[in-house]
Motif scaffolding. Structure first.
Motif, PDB file in Angstrom:
ATOM      1  N   ASP A  65      -3.393   5.251   0.476  1.00  0.00           N
ATOM      2  CA  ASP A  65      -4.266   4.336   1.226  1.00  0.00           C
ATOM      3  C   ASP A  65      -4.364   4.745   2.696  1.00  0.00           C
ATOM      4  O   ASP A  65      -5.392   4.517   3.341  1.00  0.00           O
ATOM      5  CB  ASP A  65      -3.709   2.911   1.146  1.00  0.00           C
ATOM      6  N   TYR A  66      -3.287   5.339   3.216  1.00  0.00           N
ATOM      7  CA  TYR A  66      -3.248   5.799   4.608  1.00  0.00           C
ATOM      8  C   TYR A  66      -2.585   7.176   4.649  1.00  0.00           C
ATOM      9  O   TYR A  66      -1.566   7.386   3.988  1.00  0.00           O
ATOM     10  CB  TYR A  66      -2.422   4.850   5.492  1.00  0.00           C
ATOM     11  N   GLY A  93      -9.818   4.702   2.012  1.00  0.00           N
ATOM     12  CA  GLY A  93      -8.587   4.829   2.783  1.00  0.00           C
ATOM     13  C   GLY A  93      -8.822   5.441   4.148  1.00  0.00           C
ATOM     14  O   GLY A  93      -9.908   5.951   4.449  1.00  0.00           O
ATOM     15  N   THR A 110       4.377  -1.866   4.994  1.00  0.00           N
ATOM     16  CA  THR A 110       4.050  -1.876   3.560  1.00  0.00           C
ATOM     17  C   THR A 110       5.039  -2.749   2.793  1.00  0.00           C
ATOM     18  O   THR A 110       4.745  -3.199   1.695  1.00  0.00           O
ATOM     19  CB  THR A 110       4.071  -0.460   2.955  1.00  0.00           C
ATOM     20  N   LYS A 150      -7.236   8.000  -0.565  1.00  0.00           N
ATOM     21  CA  LYS A 150      -8.098   7.331  -1.531  1.00  0.00           C
ATOM     22  C   LYS A 150      -9.464   7.024  -0.930  1.00  0.00           C
ATOM     23  O   LYS A 150      -9.578   6.841   0.284  1.00  0.00           O
ATOM     24  CB  LYS A 150      -7.459   6.006  -1.971  1.00  0.00           C
ATOM     25  N   THR A 204       0.828  -1.212   0.000  1.00  0.00           N
ATOM     26  CA  THR A 204       0.000   0.000   0.000  1.00  0.00           C
ATOM     27  C   THR A 204       0.863   1.263   0.000  1.00  0.00           C
ATOM     28  O   THR A 204       2.078   1.215   0.201  1.00  0.00           O
ATOM     29  CB  THR A 204      -0.949   0.015   1.214  1.00  0.00           C
TER      30      THR A 204
END
Length: 243
Positions: A119-120, A148, A70, A145, A50
């Motif tokens: 995503d974060y 997210g 990640t 996102k 991610t």
């Protein structure tokens, strides 16, 4: 305090205290900040591959922890406006050999990223130092996102009587003294006390997350309320989610 004067003062603070920032953080929080972040990371459930952004990343600890989760298939960006703080982050990155992390200078109120990029998006002990909290939350909402998560870990105000008074006494008198003795920066640590006292309590901050557009906002207090996590989700677009 005017927006520009707060930005200038905060920039001066972190450009000066950068070399002692990590050790002072541990002393000020009685080493609890690491346990708080560990619990937050468990709740975030960061997945391999991610893309994450850490706003006001400082000396890089949260960005580096996310990079480990990640893994080398993901990407983490750490953004801060203090070049001196970033210099510490980059040294840590080199020592850990985490190539999936990139540190850059930038303004949290004007994030240099496209909409729906991450995503974060996280901010740890940095929101209280920006000139406009809502502007930063809206920027975090913009760049995360759909689906997210945006997460803030920040100092908060205890609500328990006596404990609350002890907390304010510590922040107002003891912390600046520690700053003077250890970091030779009494005035700068007095500023950190001011910024923590002026910061919204956890109920108000939850409402600000909602006003910025986030849903399913979770709040978790730590150590009697001296710190709190706020985590919100950017709802997927219903039309897009059909495809």
């Amino acid at each position: 305090m005017a927006q520009s004067s707060k930005e200038e003062r905060v920039h001066h603070v972190f450009e000066k205290i950068y070399s002692k920032y990590d050790s002072m953080n541990s002393i000020i929080s009685f080493q609890r900040h690491k346990a708080w972040r560990k619990d937050v990371m468990k709740r975030m459930n960061v997945q391999p591959g991610t893309n994450a952004l850490d706003v006001c990343c400082g000396t890089g600890d949260w960005a580096l922890v996310m990079a480990e989760q990640t893994r080398n298939t993901g990407k983490v960006t750490g953004l801060d406006f203090s070049e001196n703080m970033l210099s510490i982050a980059k040294k840590k990155q080199q020592e850990l050999k985490l190539e999936q992390v990139h540190f850059m200078q930038g303004n949290a109120m004007e994030l240099p990223f496209a909409d729906n990029s991450f995503d974060y998006v996280t901010i740890g002990f940095g929101l209280r130092n920006v000139a406009d909290y809502m502007t930063v939350l809206k920027e975090m909402y913009r760049v995360v996102k759909p689906g997210g998560k945006a997460v803030c870990l920040e100092t908060s105000q205890p609500t328990i009587p006596v404990y609350r008074q002890l907390y304010y006494f510590y922040f107002q008198y003891i912390m600046p003294l520690l700053g003077k003795i250890i970091a030779k920066s009494q005035q700068e640590y007095a500023w950190l006390n001011e910024s923590a006292q002026d910061f919204p309590d956890k109920k108000r901050l939850k409402q600000m997350f909602i006003e910025a557009g986030f849903t399913n906002v979770q709040v978790k207090s730590y150590t009697g309320g001296v710190a709190a996590m706020h985590m919100g989700v950017k709802e997927p677009n219903n039309e897009l989610s059909k495809y």
